[in-house]
Design a protein around this motif. Structure first.
Motif, PDB file in Angstrom:
ATOM      1  N   ARG A  68     -13.986 -10.785 -28.357  1.00 21.60           N
ATOM      2  CA  ARG A  68     -15.184 -10.084 -28.807  1.00 21.60           C
ATOM      3  C   ARG A  68     -16.222 -11.088 -29.280  1.00 21.60           C
ATOM      4  NH1 ARG A  68     -11.153  -6.394 -30.741  1.00 21.60           N
ATOM      5  NH2 ARG A  68     -11.433  -4.321 -29.839  1.00 21.60           N
ATOM      6  N   PRO A  69     -17.517 -10.755 -29.092  1.00 25.03           N
ATOM      7  CA  PRO A  69     -18.048  -9.600 -28.371  1.00 25.03           C
ATOM      8  C   PRO A  69     -17.840  -9.764 -26.865  1.00 25.03           C
ATOM      9  CG  PRO A  69     -19.829 -11.078 -28.974  1.00 25.03           C
ATOM     10  CD  PRO A  69     -18.595 -11.640 -29.605  1.00 25.03           C
ATOM     11  N   ASN A  70     -17.911  -8.652 -26.129  1.00 27.36           N
ATOM     12  CA  ASN A  70     -17.792  -8.721 -24.673  1.00 27.36           C
ATOM     13  C   ASN A  70     -18.618  -7.618 -24.031  1.00 27.36           C
ATOM     14  OD1 ASN A  70     -15.964  -6.345 -23.714  1.00 27.36           O
ATOM     15  ND2 ASN A  70     -14.940  -7.138 -25.543  1.00 27.36           N
ATOM     16  N   LEU A  71     -19.005  -7.851 -22.779  1.00 28.58           N
ATOM     17  CA  LEU A  71     -19.903  -6.944 -22.075  1.00 28.58           C
ATOM     18  C   LEU A  71     -19.326  -5.548 -21.916  1.00 28.58           C
ATOM     19  CD1 LEU A  71     -21.104  -9.333 -19.216  1.00 28.58           C
ATOM     20  CD2 LEU A  71     -22.407  -8.653 -21.245  1.00 28.58           C
ATOM     21  N   PHE A  72     -18.013  -5.437 -21.773  1.00 33.13           N
ATOM     22  CA  PHE A  72     -17.401  -4.136 -21.486  1.00 33.13           C
ATOM     23  C   PHE A  72     -17.378  -3.249 -22.726  1.00 33.13           C
ATOM     24  CE2 PHE A  72     -16.202  -6.811 -18.061  1.00 33.13           C
ATOM     25  CZ  PHE A  72     -16.037  -5.993 -16.963  1.00 33.13           C
ATOM     26  N   ASP A  73     -17.008  -3.799 -23.857  1.00 34.81           N
ATOM     27  CA  ASP A  73     -17.008  -3.014 -25.086  1.00 34.81           C
ATOM     28  C   ASP A  73     -18.420  -2.706 -25.568  1.00 34.81           C
ATOM     29  OD1 ASP A  73     -14.259  -3.125 -25.090  1.00 34.81           O
ATOM     30  OD2 ASP A  73     -14.126  -4.702 -26.600  1.00 34.81           O
ATOM     31  N   ASP A  74     -19.366  -3.581 -25.251  1.00 34.35           N
ATOM     32  CA  ASP A  74     -20.684  -3.530 -25.874  1.00 34.35           C
ATOM     33  C   ASP A  74     -21.775  -2.968 -24.979  1.00 34.35           C
ATOM     34  OD1 ASP A  74     -19.381  -4.771 -27.971  1.00 34.35           O
ATOM     35  OD2 ASP A  74     -20.039  -6.780 -27.406  1.00 34.35           O
ATOM     36  N   ALA A  75     -21.411  -2.334 -23.873  1.00 30.63           N
ATOM     37  CA  ALA A  75     -22.427  -1.864 -22.921  1.00 30.63           C
ATOM     38  C   ALA A  75     -23.434  -0.927 -23.592  1.00 30.63           C
ATOM     39  CB  ALA A  75     -21.763  -1.172 -21.737  1.00 30.63           C
ATOM     40  N   GLU A  76     -22.955   0.027 -24.373  1.00 29.28           N
ATOM     41  CA  GLU A  76     -23.877   0.969 -25.011  1.00 29.28           C
ATOM     42  C   GLU A  76     -24.679   0.294 -26.117  1.00 29.28           C
ATOM     43  OE1 GLU A  76     -23.959   5.484 -26.961  1.00 29.28           O
ATOM     44  OE2 GLU A  76     -22.098   4.649 -26.147  1.00 29.28           O
ATOM     45  N   SER A  77     -24.045  -0.604 -26.834  1.00 36.24           N
ATOM     46  CA  SER A  77     -24.755  -1.350 -27.868  1.00 36.24           C
ATOM     47  C   SER A  77     -25.879  -2.178 -27.260  1.00 36.24           C
ATOM     48  CB  SER A  77     -23.777  -2.269 -28.614  1.00 36.24           C
ATOM     49  OG  SER A  77     -24.443  -3.058 -29.570  1.00 36.24           O
ATOM     50  N   LEU A  78     -25.609  -2.849 -26.147  1.00 31.42           N
ATOM     51  CA  LEU A  78     -26.643  -3.633 -25.473  1.00 31.42           C
ATOM     52  C   LEU A  78     -27.767  -2.732 -24.971  1.00 31.42           C
ATOM     53  CD1 LEU A  78     -24.326  -6.066 -23.504  1.00 31.42           C
ATOM     54  CD2 LEU A  78     -25.941  -6.718 -25.306  1.00 31.42           C
ATOM     55  N   TRP A  79     -27.409  -1.543 -24.493  1.00 30.84           N
ATOM     56  CA  TRP A  79     -28.441  -0.614 -24.030  1.00 30.84           C
ATOM     57  C   TRP A  79     -29.407  -0.276 -25.168  1.00 30.84           C
ATOM     58  CZ3 TRP A  79     -30.990   3.880 -24.644  1.00 30.84           C
ATOM     59  CH2 TRP A  79     -31.658   4.406 -23.532  1.00 30.84           C
ATOM     60  N   LEU A  80     -28.867  -0.024 -26.342  1.00 31.13           N
ATOM     61  CA  LEU A  80     -29.726   0.296 -27.488  1.00 31.13           C
ATOM     62  C   LEU A  80     -30.616  -0.883 -27.865  1.00 31.13           C
ATOM     63  CD1 LEU A  80     -27.114   2.178 -29.692  1.00 31.13           C
ATOM     64  CD2 LEU A  80     -29.137   3.182 -28.619  1.00 31.13           C
ATOM     65  N   ILE A  81     -30.076  -2.091 -27.817  1.00 31.98           N
ATOM     66  CA  ILE A  81     -30.875  -3.273 -28.142  1.00 31.98           C
ATOM     67  C   ILE A  81     -32.011  -3.448 -27.140  1.00 31.98           C
ATOM     68  CG2 ILE A  81     -30.835  -5.794 -28.274  1.00 31.98           C
ATOM     69  CD1 ILE A  81     -27.932  -5.540 -29.318  1.00 31.98           C
ATOM     70  N   PHE A  82     -31.690  -3.378 -25.848  1.00 34.78           N
ATOM     71  CA  PHE A  82     -32.709  -3.588 -24.824  1.00 34.78           C
ATOM     72  C   PHE A  82     -33.729  -2.455 -24.799  1.00 34.78           C
ATOM     73  CE2 PHE A  82     -29.308  -6.183 -22.513  1.00 34.78           C
ATOM     74  CZ  PHE A  82     -29.783  -7.369 -23.039  1.00 34.78           C
ATOM     75  N   ALA A  83     -33.294  -1.240 -25.071  1.00 31.74           N
ATOM     76  CA  ALA A  83     -34.235  -0.113 -25.103  1.00 31.74           C
ATOM     77  C   ALA A  83     -35.251  -0.311 -26.218  1.00 31.74           C
ATOM     78  CB  ALA A  83     -33.481   1.196 -25.291  1.00 31.74           C
ATOM     79  N   TYR A  84     -34.792  -0.809 -27.351  1.00 32.32           N
ATOM     80  CA  TYR A  84     -35.734  -1.087 -28.449  1.00 32.32           C
ATOM     81  C   TYR A  84     -36.684  -2.214 -28.058  1.00 32.32           C
ATOM     82  CZ  TYR A  84     -37.622  -2.879 -32.790  1.00 32.32           C
ATOM     83  OH  TYR A  84     -38.480  -3.327 -33.757  1.00 32.32           O
ATOM     84  N   LEU A  85     -36.164  -3.278 -27.473  1.00 35.77           N
ATOM     85  CA  LEU A  85     -37.006  -4.424 -27.133  1.00 35.77           C
ATOM     86  C   LEU A  85     -38.053  -4.073 -26.085  1.00 35.77           C
ATOM     87  CD1 LEU A  85     -34.289  -7.228 -27.095  1.00 35.77           C
ATOM     88  CD2 LEU A  85     -36.132  -6.943 -28.772  1.00 35.77           C
ATOM     89  N   GLN A  86     -37.784  -3.046 -25.257  1.00 38.51           N
ATOM     90  CA  GLN A  86     -38.773  -2.597 -24.277  1.00 38.51           C
ATOM     91  C   GLN A  86     -40.056  -2.130 -24.953  1.00 38.51           C
ATOM     92  OE1 GLN A  86     -36.898   0.394 -21.752  1.00 38.51           O
ATOM     93  NE2 GLN A  86     -36.961  -1.006 -20.015  1.00 38.51           N
TER      94      GLN A  86
END
Length: 400
Positions: A296-314
């Motif tokens: 950890r961290p890893n892309l598979f566990d964190d896919a939804e977390s990364l989505w939230l981060i990138f959606a905010y940064l947009q």
């Protein structure tokens, strides 16, 4: 008046996704002899259940503007434990033509780059806790430089060029490490896992700087020739809230407070953007390890977390870049000056002293509004809200 902007396009912050341990490795966690999701570190290339395909389809599909820097051990990645309970395959990135083609294909894409992450990543110990990270294994500066030189040659053989930057394995180093990087021709390096605002700052991989306004910004190594890129954000920032629910009361409480926790934790991302700091998101390519534990961290566990981060940064004024793009802009920014030669003409004096792939600089104009700028080679660039990004060339620039 012309001002050189801190970041390209006068963005508030640069944003880069940093993925560790893309390597020619497969950890067969269930021992079935097939690559299953979460087992591949790069061995499966862009095939079914590969981690690279998962990243592109599951995470970057909605955010094609995001750029990723992969940190790759170029040799045979050492196992965490001797004769581990989990079968695994580890090969160098130049093991065969297919492997070379896969890694070369990634590095050739504008939104990706492969950076240097040692040769073996370290030395296997009696247990995973006693695994010795690579830069801790070098007993002298000469030994460190010799190992780096061998690794750089593998990199050059695959990619046709030497690496611009890289990262300490496990963010750990010894008294010889910084000098080995400074004397090996790197432009940039990642020294510390700065961990962000919602985790412990006083940790052995975080460095001594506990002031977020400086710890989360670019710095230089002591000799002022290597840029130090911080790792400022955990990609799993929201995973304990968005991931599979556990039976503990703590997990149930987090699910009940999901929206409030997400809103609160987004403040750490907002803080970086507000203060014009580096947003560098730390991940691993896969969760599988040969000792049976979960990385950890890893892309598979964190896919939804990364989505939230990138959606905010947009929604923010940010610049998506690779580690090399970030370092090249910052290096040029710190070594260029504006010299006016007339009421509407100026030159850019660059003291860069090193070849750059894309020598562009962003300028901000204060004063009467202007429509365009003519570069020395006759190209026209248009001002947008008083800001323009231009190539650095010899000769006069005309403000029109």
């Amino acid at each position: 008046m012309l001002e050189v902007c801190k970041w390209k396009n006068n963005a508030n912050s640069p944003v880069l996704l940093m993925v560790d341990d893309l390597a020619n490795v497969w950890v067969d966690s269930d021992g079935n002899g097939r690559v299953d999701p979460g087992e591949d570190w790069g061995y499966a290339k862009d095939g079914p259940n590969s981690s690279f395909r998962y990243l592109n389809e599951r995470i970057l599909g909605d955010f094609p503007q995001v750029k990723t820097t992969f940190f790759t051990p170029v040799g045979v990645r050492a196992g965490l434990v001797p004769d581990g309970p989990i079968p695994s395959v580890a090969r160098p990135i130049d093991a065969d033509p297919e492997s070379r083609a896969f890694f070369r294909m990634i590095h050739a894409q504008p939104r990706f780059e492969i950076a240097y992450h040692g040769t073996t990543h370290g030395r296997t110990g009696a247990s995973a806790r006693k695994f010795q990270q690579e830069w801790l294994t070098y007993p002298s500066l000469a030994a460190a430089k010799a190992a780096i030189a061998r690794g750089k040659e593998i990199y050059r053989e695959v990619f046709g060029e030497y690496p611009s930057g890289g990262k300490y394995c496990g963010y750990l180093s010894n008294q010889f490490s910084d000098a080995s990087i400074e004397q090996s021709g790197f432009l940039w390096w990642c020294r510390y896992w700065n961990r962000g605002l919602f985790a412990e700052r006083h940790c052995r991989t975080g460095g001594s700087d506990t002031n977020p306004l400086t710890a989360f910004d670019l710095k230089y190594f002591p000799n002022q020739t290597v840029l130090d890129i911080p790792s400022t954000l955990d990609g799993g920032l929201f995973t304990d809230v968005t991931g599979p629910a556990e039976r503990s009361w703590k997990s149930r409480l987090k699910r009940a407070l999901r929206n409030q926790l997400i809103s609160k934790r987004l403040e750490s991302v907002a803080y970086l953007v507000k203060h014009r700091l580096v947003v560098s998101i730390q991940e691993h390519i896969a969760p599988a390890r040969d000792d049976g534990q979960r990385q950890r961290p890893n892309l598979f566990d964190d896919a939804e977390s990364l989505w939230l981060i990138f959606a905010y940064l947009q929604t923010q004024n940010v610049w998506y870049c690779t580690g090399t793009e970030l370092a090249e802009y910052a290096w040029l920014r710190d070594h260029v000056t504006v010299a006016w030669t007339g009421p509407r003409a100026f030159r850019l004096a660059s003291r860069s002293g090193r070849p750059l792939r894309c020598p562009e600089i962003t300028l901000k104009l204060t004063g009467p509004p202007c429509q365009a700028l003519i570069t020395p080679d006759g190209q026209k660039a248009h001002w947008q809200d008083g800001v323009v990004t231009i190539p650095v060339q010899d000769g006069e620039y005309q403000v029109v």
